[in-house]
Design a protein around this motif. Sequence first.
Motif, PDB file in Angstrom:
ATOM      1  N   GLN A  38      43.069  18.616   5.893  1.00  0.00           N
ATOM      2  CA  GLN A  38      44.503  18.893   5.820  1.00  0.00           C
ATOM      3  C   GLN A  38      44.727  20.394   5.706  1.00  0.00           C
ATOM      4  OE1 GLN A  38      46.793  17.486   2.397  1.00  0.00           O
ATOM      5  NE2 GLN A  38      48.544  17.069   3.734  1.00  0.00           N
ATOM      6  N   TYR A  87      39.472  15.765   2.240  1.00  0.00           N
ATOM      7  CA  TYR A  87      39.527  14.584   1.370  1.00  0.00           C
ATOM      8  C   TYR A  87      38.580  13.507   1.881  1.00  0.00           C
ATOM      9  CZ  TYR A  87      43.962  16.473  -0.396  1.00  0.00           C
ATOM     10  OH  TYR A  87      44.936  17.271  -0.950  1.00  0.00           O
ATOM     11  N   PRO A  96      43.315  -0.792  -4.665  1.00  0.00           N
ATOM     12  CA  PRO A  96      43.896   0.167  -3.739  1.00  0.00           C
ATOM     13  C   PRO A  96      42.846   0.862  -2.880  1.00  0.00           C
ATOM     14  CG  PRO A  96      43.558   1.217  -5.844  1.00  0.00           C
ATOM     15  CD  PRO A  96      43.045  -0.191  -5.986  1.00  0.00           C
ATOM     16  N   LEU A  97      43.248   1.372  -1.736  1.00  0.00           N
ATOM     17  CA  LEU A  97      42.445   2.346  -1.020  1.00  0.00           C
ATOM     18  C   LEU A  97      42.523   3.633  -1.826  1.00  0.00           C
ATOM     19  CD1 LEU A  97      43.864   1.556   2.521  1.00  0.00           C
ATOM     20  CD2 LEU A  97      41.652   0.838   1.605  1.00  0.00           C
ATOM     21  N   THR A  98      41.402   4.328  -1.969  1.00  0.00           N
ATOM     22  CA  THR A  98      41.399   5.484  -2.867  1.00  0.00           C
ATOM     23  C   THR A  98      40.810   6.722  -2.198  1.00  0.00           C
ATOM     24  OG1 THR A  98      39.358   4.640  -3.856  1.00  0.00           O
ATOM     25  CG2 THR A  98      41.419   4.219  -5.038  1.00  0.00           C
ATOM     26  N   PHE A  99      41.406   7.858  -2.564  1.00  0.00           N
ATOM     27  CA  PHE A  99      40.980   9.157  -2.061  1.00  0.00           C
ATOM     28  C   PHE A  99      40.298   9.947  -3.174  1.00  0.00           C
ATOM     29  CE2 PHE A  99      43.250   9.445   1.984  1.00  0.00           C
ATOM     30  CZ  PHE A  99      44.264   8.523   1.836  1.00  0.00           C
ATOM     31  N   GLY A 100      39.445  10.882  -2.768  1.00  0.00           N
ATOM     32  CA  GLY A 100      38.956  11.880  -3.695  1.00  0.00           C
ATOM     33  C   GLY A 100      40.030  12.930  -3.935  1.00  0.00           C
ATOM     34  N   GLY A 101      39.783  13.794  -4.908  1.00  0.00           N
ATOM     35  CA  GLY A 101      40.765  14.800  -5.269  1.00  0.00           C
ATOM     36  C   GLY A 101      40.836  15.978  -4.325  1.00  0.00           C
ATOM     37  N   GLY A 102      39.885  16.063  -3.397  1.00  0.00           N
ATOM     38  CA  GLY A 102      39.918  17.119  -2.390  1.00  0.00           C
ATOM     39  C   GLY A 102      39.012  18.295  -2.705  1.00  0.00           C
TER      40      GLY A 102
ATOM     41  N   GLN B  39      52.022  12.166  -1.005  1.00  0.00           N
ATOM     42  CA  GLN B  39      51.398  13.360  -1.575  1.00  0.00           C
ATOM     43  C   GLN B  39      52.438  14.105  -2.401  1.00  0.00           C
ATOM     44  OE1 GLN B  39      49.827  16.248   1.310  1.00  0.00           O
ATOM     45  NE2 GLN B  39      48.103  16.589  -0.070  1.00  0.00           N
ATOM     46  N   GLY B  44      46.992  15.716  -4.503  1.00  0.00           N
ATOM     47  CA  GLY B  44      46.202  15.048  -3.489  1.00  0.00           C
ATOM     48  C   GLY B  44      46.926  13.861  -2.871  1.00  0.00           C
ATOM     49  N   LEU B  45      46.185  13.093  -2.095  1.00  0.00           N
ATOM     50  CA  LEU B  45      46.738  11.961  -1.357  1.00  0.00           C
ATOM     51  C   LEU B  45      46.658  10.686  -2.193  1.00  0.00           C
ATOM     52  CD1 LEU B  45      44.954  12.791   2.002  1.00  0.00           C
ATOM     53  CD2 LEU B  45      47.371  13.157   1.481  1.00  0.00           C
ATOM     54  N   TRP B  47      47.378   6.494  -1.674  1.00  0.00           N
ATOM     55  CA  TRP B  47      47.771   5.349  -0.850  1.00  0.00           C
ATOM     56  C   TRP B  47      48.882   4.569  -1.548  1.00  0.00           C
ATOM     57  CZ3 TRP B  47      47.112   0.105  -2.150  1.00  0.00           C
ATOM     58  CH2 TRP B  47      47.424  -0.796  -1.122  1.00  0.00           C
TER      59      TRP B  47
END
Lengths: 108, 119
Positions: A38, A87, A96-102, B39, B44-45, B47
């Motif tokens: 991003q 990310y 949930p679908l989960t993301f890292g903090g970046g 966001q 961060g992102l 869902w």
Amino acid sequence: EIVMTQSPATLSVSPGERATLSCRASQTVSSNLAWYQQKPGQAPRLLIYGASTRATGIPARFSASWSGTEFTLTISSLQSEDFGVYYCQQYNYWPPLTFGGGTKVEIK
Amino acid sequence: QVHLVESGGGVVQPGRSLRLSCAASGFTFSNYGMHWVRQAPGKGLEWVAVVWYDGSRQNYADSVKGRFIISRDNSKNTLYLQMNSLRAEDTAVYYCARDPRPPGYFDYWGQGALVTVSS
């Protein structure tokens, strides 16, 4: 919920150098992991899915691998357009679908 | 080419409602699962929700369950997010995103719609 932990938070890299980004899952997610890039003011862009498959149009300098719960994104020779926030995201356990903090990749 | 365009964002008071839309083009909309991802400013992102390709199934993040409703109209190639009982912590850019294997990853994203919840 699967917790994704990315490191480092910030990576300072000179153009032309190699960048290595890490992502760890709190439990196994198999190869169900994606990486996104991003840039400021833009939507994320898919780079990698299936832990190691480059998305359409992604340059070969981006590669990814995994072992157990550890995932790695490597940019072999950083270009100016590669700076931004990266990310990881797991899609093995949901919701949930989960993301890292970046990880923010910045110019050194 | 794939194109996703969100609309409907804006400033809304806490407790009020807002509906986001996402117009899709360049692909067969009814063949894909669709998501909303948000966001918060400088964060961060996260869902938010997914709807299956035929609208038969939806799933939500705990943070929005019971307040937000995701839906789609395949005849109009449009995805929706009805947001009720909005809170300050819902302030974010909301992205719609396409999923080739729901629930999975997001291969195309819209440009985002800013929702600000403030009195």
